[in-house]
Design an enzyme around this catalytic site. Structure first.
Site, PDB file in Angstrom:
ATOM      1  N   LYS A  13       0.847  -1.209   0.000  1.00  7.76           N
ATOM      2  CA  LYS A  13       0.000   0.000   0.000  1.00  7.76           C
ATOM      3  C   LYS A  13       0.880   1.256   0.000  1.00  7.76           C
ATOM      4  CE  LYS A  13      -2.151  -1.186   3.831  1.00  7.76           C
ATOM      5  NZ  LYS A  13      -1.458  -2.456   4.109  1.00  7.76           N
ATOM      6  N   ARG A  86      -9.856   0.717   8.636  1.00 13.49           N
ATOM      7  CA  ARG A  86      -9.395  -0.644   8.882  1.00 13.49           C
ATOM      8  C   ARG A  86     -10.439  -1.475   9.623  1.00 13.49           C
ATOM      9  NH1 ARG A  86      -3.593   0.100   8.893  1.00 13.49           N
ATOM     10  NH2 ARG A  86      -2.479  -1.803   9.326  1.00 13.49           N
ATOM     11  N   ARG A 125      11.784  -5.453   4.712  1.00 11.09           N
ATOM     12  CA  ARG A 125      11.478  -4.032   4.501  1.00 11.09           C
ATOM     13  C   ARG A 125      12.440  -3.143   5.294  1.00 11.09           C
ATOM     14  NH1 ARG A 125       5.591  -1.855   5.480  1.00 11.09           N
ATOM     15  NH2 ARG A 125       5.785  -3.085   7.377  1.00 11.09           N
ATOM     16  N   ARG A 158      11.306  -1.609  10.879  1.00  8.25           N
ATOM     17  CA  ARG A 158      10.210  -1.359  11.818  1.00  8.25           C
ATOM     18  C   ARG A 158      10.149  -2.443  12.891  1.00  8.25           C
ATOM     19  NH1 ARG A 158       4.963   0.211   8.279  1.00  8.25           N
ATOM     20  NH2 ARG A 158       3.994  -1.164   9.813  1.00  8.25           N
ATOM     21  N   ARG A 169      -0.454  -9.440  12.969  1.00  6.86           N
ATOM     22  CA  ARG A 169      -1.046  -8.393  12.114  1.00  6.86           C
ATOM     23  C   ARG A 169      -1.908  -9.015  11.014  1.00  6.86           C
ATOM     24  NH1 ARG A 169       4.115  -5.079  10.535  1.00  6.86           N
ATOM     25  NH2 ARG A 169       2.683  -3.877   9.244  1.00  6.86           N
TER      26      ARG A 169
HETATM   27  P1  AP5 Z   1       4.781  -1.653   1.881  1.00  5.96           P
HETATM   28  O1  AP5 Z   1       4.474  -0.813   0.688  1.00  5.96           O
HETATM   29  O2  AP5 Z   1       5.495  -1.029   3.022  1.00  5.96           O
HETATM   30  O3  AP5 Z   1       3.446  -2.406   2.372  1.00  5.96           O
HETATM   31  P2  AP5 Z   1       2.198  -1.856   3.165  1.00  5.96           P
HETATM   32  O4  AP5 Z   1       0.994  -2.536   2.578  1.00  5.96           O
HETATM   33  O5  AP5 Z   1       2.191  -0.363   3.189  1.00  5.96           O
HETATM   34  O6  AP5 Z   1       2.518  -2.480   4.582  1.00  5.96           O
HETATM   35  P3  AP5 Z   1       2.417  -1.876   6.030  1.00  5.96           P
HETATM   36  O7  AP5 Z   1       3.124  -2.861   6.917  1.00  5.96           O
HETATM   37  O8  AP5 Z   1       2.897  -0.474   6.112  1.00  5.96           O
HETATM   38  O9  AP5 Z   1       0.911  -1.934   6.246  1.00  5.96           O
HETATM   39  P4  AP5 Z   1       0.172  -2.039   7.520  1.00  5.96           P
HETATM   40  O10 AP5 Z   1      -1.167  -1.719   7.020  1.00  5.96           O
HETATM   41  O11 AP5 Z   1       0.262  -3.298   8.285  1.00  5.96           O
HETATM   42  O12 AP5 Z   1       0.950  -1.026   8.500  1.00  5.96           O
HETATM   43  P5  AP5 Z   1       0.599   0.434   8.952  1.00  5.96           P
HETATM   44  O13 AP5 Z   1       1.835   1.213   8.970  1.00  5.96           O
HETATM   45  O14 AP5 Z   1      -0.591   0.946   8.215  1.00  5.96           O
HETATM   46  O15 AP5 Z   1       5.587  -2.939   1.356  1.00  5.96           O
HETATM   47  C1  AP5 Z   1       6.119  -3.879   2.277  1.00  5.96           C
HETATM   48  C2  AP5 Z   1       7.489  -4.369   1.749  1.00  5.96           C
HETATM   49  O16 AP5 Z   1       7.282  -5.165   0.580  1.00  5.96           O
HETATM   50  C3  AP5 Z   1       8.440  -3.229   1.332  1.00  5.96           C
HETATM   51  O17 AP5 Z   1       9.748  -3.564   1.703  1.00  5.96           O
HETATM   52  C4  AP5 Z   1       8.298  -3.164  -0.208  1.00  5.96           C
HETATM   53  O18 AP5 Z   1       9.495  -2.733  -0.828  1.00  5.96           O
HETATM   54  C5  AP5 Z   1       7.957  -4.610  -0.546  1.00  5.96           C
HETATM   55  N1  AP5 Z   1       7.029  -4.710  -1.661  1.00  5.96           N
HETATM   56  C6  AP5 Z   1       5.956  -3.904  -1.913  1.00  5.96           C
HETATM   57  N2  AP5 Z   1       5.302  -4.318  -3.013  1.00  5.96           N
HETATM   58  C7  AP5 Z   1       5.971  -5.439  -3.460  1.00  5.96           C
HETATM   59  C8  AP5 Z   1       5.796  -6.331  -4.571  1.00  5.96           C
HETATM   60  N3  AP5 Z   1       4.794  -6.170  -5.451  1.00  5.96           N
HETATM   61  N4  AP5 Z   1       6.674  -7.358  -4.703  1.00  5.96           N
HETATM   62  C9  AP5 Z   1       7.689  -7.526  -3.832  1.00  5.96           C
HETATM   63  N5  AP5 Z   1       7.932  -6.702  -2.777  1.00  5.96           N
HETATM   64  C10 AP5 Z   1       7.079  -5.685  -2.591  1.00  5.96           C
HETATM   65  O19 AP5 Z   1       0.081   0.176  10.461  1.00  5.96           O
HETATM   66  C11 AP5 Z   1       0.962  -0.162  11.512  1.00  5.96           C
HETATM   67  C12 AP5 Z   1       0.161  -0.308  12.799  1.00  5.96           C
HETATM   68  O20 AP5 Z   1      -0.470   0.955  13.137  1.00  5.96           O
HETATM   69  C13 AP5 Z   1      -0.992  -1.319  12.770  1.00  5.96           C
HETATM   70  O21 AP5 Z   1      -0.561  -2.627  13.033  1.00  5.96           O
HETATM   71  C14 AP5 Z   1      -1.916  -0.755  13.874  1.00  5.96           C
HETATM   72  O22 AP5 Z   1      -1.454  -1.093  15.151  1.00  5.96           O
HETATM   73  C15 AP5 Z   1      -1.771   0.748  13.701  1.00  5.96           C
HETATM   74  N6  AP5 Z   1      -2.773   1.300  12.790  1.00  5.96           N
HETATM   75  C16 AP5 Z   1      -2.547   1.904  11.577  1.00  5.96           C
HETATM   76  N7  AP5 Z   1      -3.695   2.277  11.013  1.00  5.96           N
HETATM   77  C17 AP5 Z   1      -4.688   1.916  11.857  1.00  5.96           C
HETATM   78  C18 AP5 Z   1      -6.100   2.013  11.797  1.00  5.96           C
HETATM   79  N8  AP5 Z   1      -6.733   2.556  10.743  1.00  5.96           N
HETATM   80  N9  AP5 Z   1      -6.817   1.518  12.848  1.00  5.96           N
HETATM   81  C19 AP5 Z   1      -6.210   0.964  13.915  1.00  5.96           C
HETATM   82  N10 AP5 Z   1      -4.869   0.836  14.029  1.00  5.96           N
HETATM   83  C20 AP5 Z   1      -4.102   1.305  13.000  1.00  5.96           C
END
Ligand code: AP5
Length: 215
Positions: A13, A86, A125, A158, A169
């Site tokens: 994402k 979410r 990552r 991270r 997660r």
């Molecule tokens: P990346 O682009 O970083 O993936 P992402 O989908 O953004 O993953 P996140 O871990 O950031 O998502 P998340 O939703 O769990 O975490 P968030 O920060 O929102 O890609 C991942 C890796 O793969 C990278 O190294 C990239 O280079 C590689 N990659 C990408 N595409 C690829 C491909 N096609 N092929 C190969 N490699 C690839 O949330 C963190 C925490 O915050 C949550 O756990 C929760 O506690 C809290 N939180 C956040 N939002 C909320 C909410 N709305 N409600 C409640 N709690 C929340």
């Protein structure tokens, strides 16, 4: 343009959002990035969010809805939401705020990736704590190992990218977030993207899908 990007942790994402906002000149509103900035600043919200984030659980809806509605209001010319909503209550909270403002979402982009592909993406990552740029030790290397391409300094791993936390997660995603796609089914156009392919191929499919919606 107003978009919502949905998909499991590690679906790409953040990676795709960076490319979408560059092409469409929109704001990137990542709930995870905003929470990490709150934590780094030591704010009350950041302190409340810390234990939920470290364990891979969700931060309570009321905290998130207020935080993200504020961010949406600060981006009147368009945004891509990443990581929000979410849960169904978060989606309902967003809808209420949009209705009050007389606004609508243009499309939902759902990135689909099997769980089996996620772990290596997360553990490999690396991200820049300053500009938020995301890299991968194999799939998306920085020009200089361990350093951000935007001259910000060292990249970090991270804390929630360890195998145990990633597993939690993913469980949280299936139990609480997957239902959000169903919530939007008859409300907005949904682009379903196969995100289990190389990064550039995913971007090409997202752009082609968005262009076909605009026609
Ligand atoms: P990346 O682009 O970083 O993936 P992402 O989908 O953004 O993953 P996140 O871990 O950031 O998502 P998340 O939703 O769990 O975490 P968030 O920060 O929102 O890609 C991942 C890796 O793969 C990278 O190294 C990239 O280079 C590689 N990659 C990408 N595409 C690829 C491909 N096609 N092929 C190969 N490699 C690839 O949330 C963190 C925490 O915050 C949550 O756990 C929760 O506690 C809290 N939180 C956040 N939002 C909320 C909410 N709305 N409600 C409640 N709690 C929340």
């Amino acid at each position: 343009m107003r978009l919502i990007l949905l998909g499991p942790p590690g679906a790409g994402k953040g990676t795709q959002c960076k490319r979408i906002i560059e092409k469409y000149q929109a704001a990137h509103l990542s709930s995870g990035d905003i929470l990490r900035a709150e934590r780094a600043a030591g704010s009350e919200l950041g302190q409340k969010a810390q234990s939920y984030m470290d364990s891979g659980g969700l931060v309570p809806d009321d905290l998130i809805i207020d935080m993200m509605i504020k961010a949406v209001k600060q981006a009147p010319s368009g945004y891509v939401l990443d990581g929000f909503p979410r849960t169904v209550p978060q989606a309902e909270g967003l809808d209420q705020a949009l209705n009050r403002a007389g606004e609508k979402i243009d499309a939902i982009v759902e990135l689909q990736v099997p769980d089996s592909a996620i772990l290596s993406r997360m553990t490999g990552r690396r991200s820049c704590p300053k500009c938020g740029q995301v890299y991968h030790v194999e799939n998306l290397k920085p020009k200089v190992e361990g350093q951000c391409d935007n001259s910000c300094g060292p990249l970090v791993q991270r804390k929630d990218d360890t195998p145990d936390v990633v597993e939690h997660r993913l469980k949280t995603y299936h139990e609480q977030t997957a239902a959000v796609v169903g919530y939007y089914k008859d409300k907005y156009p949904i682009l379903t993207i196969n995100a289990d392919q190389p990064i550039d191929a995913v971007t090409a499919d997202v752009f082609a899908g968005l262009e076909s919606l605009a026609r």
